[in-house]
Design an enzyme around this catalytic site. Structure first.
Site, PDB file in Angstrom:
ATOM      1  N   HIS A   1       0.844  -1.194   0.000  1.00 23.79           N
ATOM      2  CA  HIS A   1       0.000   0.000   0.000  1.00 23.79           C
ATOM      3  C   HIS A   1       0.876   1.239   0.000  1.00 23.79           C
ATOM      4  O   HIS A   1       1.191   1.796   1.046  1.00 23.79           O
ATOM      5  CB  HIS A   1      -0.910  -0.033   1.245  1.00 23.79           C
ATOM      6  CG  HIS A   1      -1.957   1.043   1.260  1.00 23.79           C
ATOM      7  ND1 HIS A   1      -3.048   1.008   2.103  1.00 23.79           N
ATOM      8  CD2 HIS A   1      -2.092   2.175   0.536  1.00 23.79           C
ATOM      9  CE1 HIS A   1      -3.797   2.080   1.903  1.00 23.79           C
ATOM     10  NE2 HIS A   1      -3.230   2.809   0.954  1.00 23.79           N
TER      11      HIS A   1
ATOM     12  N   ARG B   1       4.519  14.750 -15.705  1.00 23.49           N
ATOM     13  CA  ARG B   1       3.941  14.873 -17.042  1.00 23.49           C
ATOM     14  C   ARG B   1       4.462  13.878 -18.070  1.00 23.49           C
ATOM     15  O   ARG B   1       3.746  13.489 -18.972  1.00 23.49           O
ATOM     16  CB  ARG B   1       4.193  16.284 -17.579  1.00 23.49           C
ATOM     17  CG  ARG B   1       3.374  17.305 -16.837  1.00 23.49           C
ATOM     18  CD  ARG B   1       3.695  18.715 -17.255  1.00 23.49           C
ATOM     19  NE  ARG B   1       2.824  19.630 -16.539  1.00 23.49           N
ATOM     20  CZ  ARG B   1       1.623  19.989 -16.955  1.00 23.49           C
ATOM     21  NH1 ARG B   1       1.155  19.550 -18.085  1.00 23.49           N
ATOM     22  NH2 ARG B   1       0.883  20.813 -16.238  1.00 23.49           N
TER      23      ARG B   1
ATOM     24  N   GLU C   1     -11.703   3.109   5.646  1.00 20.88           N
ATOM     25  CA  GLU C   1     -10.730   4.057   6.196  1.00 20.88           C
ATOM     26  C   GLU C   1     -11.518   5.227   6.802  1.00 20.88           C
ATOM     27  O   GLU C   1     -11.756   5.254   7.999  1.00 20.88           O
ATOM     28  CB  GLU C   1      -9.781   4.562   5.095  1.00 20.88           C
ATOM     29  CG  GLU C   1      -8.750   5.565   5.594  1.00 20.88           C
ATOM     30  CD  GLU C   1      -8.040   6.319   4.462  1.00 20.88           C
ATOM     31  OE1 GLU C   1      -8.543   6.321   3.328  1.00 20.88           O
ATOM     32  OE2 GLU C   1      -6.989   6.928   4.738  1.00 20.88           O
TER      33      GLU C   1
ATOM     34  N   ASP D   1       1.473   4.189   2.642  1.00 19.98           N
ATOM     35  CA  ASP D   1       0.422   4.994   2.014  1.00 19.98           C
ATOM     36  C   ASP D   1       1.028   6.127   1.168  1.00 19.98           C
ATOM     37  O   ASP D   1       1.166   5.968  -0.039  1.00 19.98           O
ATOM     38  CB  ASP D   1      -0.555   5.532   3.059  1.00 19.98           C
ATOM     39  CG  ASP D   1      -1.973   5.654   2.507  1.00 19.98           C
ATOM     40  OD1 ASP D   1      -2.180   5.334   1.321  1.00 19.98           O
ATOM     41  OD2 ASP D   1      -2.873   6.070   3.250  1.00 19.98           O
TER      42      ASP D   1
ATOM     43  N   HIS E   1       1.246   4.832  -2.509  1.00 24.60           N
ATOM     44  CA  HIS E   1       0.889   5.634  -3.694  1.00 24.60           C
ATOM     45  C   HIS E   1       2.163   6.286  -4.199  1.00 24.60           C
ATOM     46  O   HIS E   1       2.788   7.062  -3.465  1.00 24.60           O
ATOM     47  CB  HIS E   1      -0.130   6.709  -3.323  1.00 24.60           C
ATOM     48  CG  HIS E   1      -1.420   6.148  -2.818  1.00 24.60           C
ATOM     49  ND1 HIS E   1      -2.539   6.019  -3.603  1.00 24.60           N
ATOM     50  CD2 HIS E   1      -1.759   5.650  -1.604  1.00 24.60           C
ATOM     51  CE1 HIS E   1      -3.527   5.489  -2.895  1.00 24.60           C
ATOM     52  NE2 HIS E   1      -3.079   5.248  -1.678  1.00 24.60           N
TER      53      HIS E   1
ATOM     54  N   GLY F   1      -9.272   7.866  -3.277  1.00 24.35           N
ATOM     55  CA  GLY F   1     -10.028   9.106  -3.098  1.00 24.35           C
ATOM     56  C   GLY F   1     -10.766   9.101  -1.770  1.00 24.35           C
ATOM     57  O   GLY F   1     -10.648   8.171  -0.972  1.00 24.35           O
TER      58      GLY F   1
HETATM   59 ZN   LIG Z   1      -3.963   4.658   0.129  1.00 26.81          ZN
END
Ligand SMILES: [Zn+2]
Length: 348
Positions: free
Chosen positions: A26, A81, A211, A288, A28, A181
């Site tokens: 987990h 980008r 969560e 996270d 990002h 999100g």
């Molecule tokens: Zn997460």
């Protein structure tokens, strides 16, 4: 590569694993970009940032609430980008994670936002990330697989396109599809077809749930076929649901510092991890958004240990929940074997 739903080789959750190696399920990638890297990428792309020094950016990263966190997220992701940016983000985090003992990452990135907000091409994004995984393997011996995230509130058509593209990159390291999100923003139901596209294409569904939102969000995710949950800790509020997660060996990818920073858990001693463990739920450990939360994989493993989750058990849960191909799973099991000398039977 063929995805797997469950590690069939050994019932890892019931075996004692002793290893200093780590699995992270987990993280990002956009939330792993450190200020120095962000500055470098922004300069390369001619993007202006609210601060133009590492110290200034570090100050901005010290977010105060969820809204501020979103602002930092937008600031960071707006700078990314090109395929080279995405590649660099993977390699940079892989190097950090490897220095903390990681041998396998199942990393998240959020492509739909980039496409929608900036018109960046799907292949630019996926190719960059996938090339980063190849480089991470070659340079650090760290295996990276991906589970791209949709986001709640994402236009349905865009979500379905994202699912289709993810399936197209199955042979280059994409193993699942998730949804992230703000959980209270809305249900998962509008994305049922996107999830089905991913599942029909051989990808597992690994959403965020439980969560900010409660047990209903976990039930909804399971109803759509989730095989693992990012967070999922609010399931602890319902003993029947906890028993179901344990029975079905649904792994929760738990991130203690994140839970404290976003305020879903008031203090470490109130974290539901011990209750989940007590009930037999398998829990892996992740960071996270490590750059934004000011943490790293070592620290999260230490916090989990303080909550009664030994590193070996976190590794075993990672092994039980990992979606990579059998060959990689065997290698990860061998690493645990080497660390322990052998698997020893005992309580998980
Ligand atoms: Zn997460």
């Amino acid at each position: 590569m063929a995805p797997k739903r469950r590690w069939a080789g050994r019932p890892c959750g019931k075996l004692k694993v002793v290893t200093s190696a780590k699995i992270e399920m987990h993280v990002h990638l956009e939330g792993s970009v450190r200020p120095a890297t962000l500055l470098e990428i922004a300069r390369r792309n001619g993007e202006s940032l609210p601060a133009d020094t590492v110290g200034g950016l570090e100050e901005l990263y010290r977010f105060t609430d969820f809204r501020h966190f979103i602002d930092v997220w937008i600031m960071t992701t707006n700078c990314l980008r090109t395929a080279d940016d995405f590649r660099q983000v993977v390699v940079d985090y892989a190097q950090q994670a490897r220095s903390h003992g990681a041998v396998y990452l199942e990393a998240i990135f959020s492509p739909a936002e980039r496409v929608e907000a900036h018109g960046i091409g799907w292949d630019e994004i996926y190719t960059g990330y996938c090339e980063g995984a190849v480089e991470a393997q070659e340079r650090f011996g760290l295996t990276v697989r991906f589970t791209p995230d949709l986001y709640r509130g994402c236009p349905v058509e865009l979500a379905e396109k994202c699912a289709s593209v993810s399936v197209r990159y199955r042979d280059r390291g994409v193993v699942g599809l998730g949804i992230g999100g703000y959980e209270l923003q809305g249900p998962l139901e509008p994305y049922r077809r996107a999830v089905r596209i991913a599942q029909d294409g051989g990808l597992a569904f690994v959403p965020h749930a439980g969560e900010a939102a409660g047990v209903e969000s976990v039930r909804e995710a399971l109803g759509l076929g989730a095989v693992r949950l990012r967070h999922g800790i609010r399931a602890a509020d319902d003993s029947a649901l906890v028993a179901e997660l344990a029975d079905r060996a649904v792994v929760l990818d738990v991130c203690p510092t994140s839970n404290l920073r976003t305020g879903v858990v008031e203090r470490l001693s109130a974290h539901p991890l011990p209750r989940l463990r007590e009930a037999g739920v398998l829990c892996s450990v992740g960071t996270d958004d490590p750059a934004m939360f000011g943490t790293d994989l070592n620290r999260e493993y230490e916090l989990a240990e303080r909550l009664g989750l030994p590193a070996g058990d976190a590794y075993a849960a990672g092994l039980a929940g990992a979606l990579c191909e059998e060959e990689v799973l065997k290698r990860l099991a061998d690493i645990a074997d080497r660390g322990a000398g052998q698997y020893r039977s005992g309580p998980g």
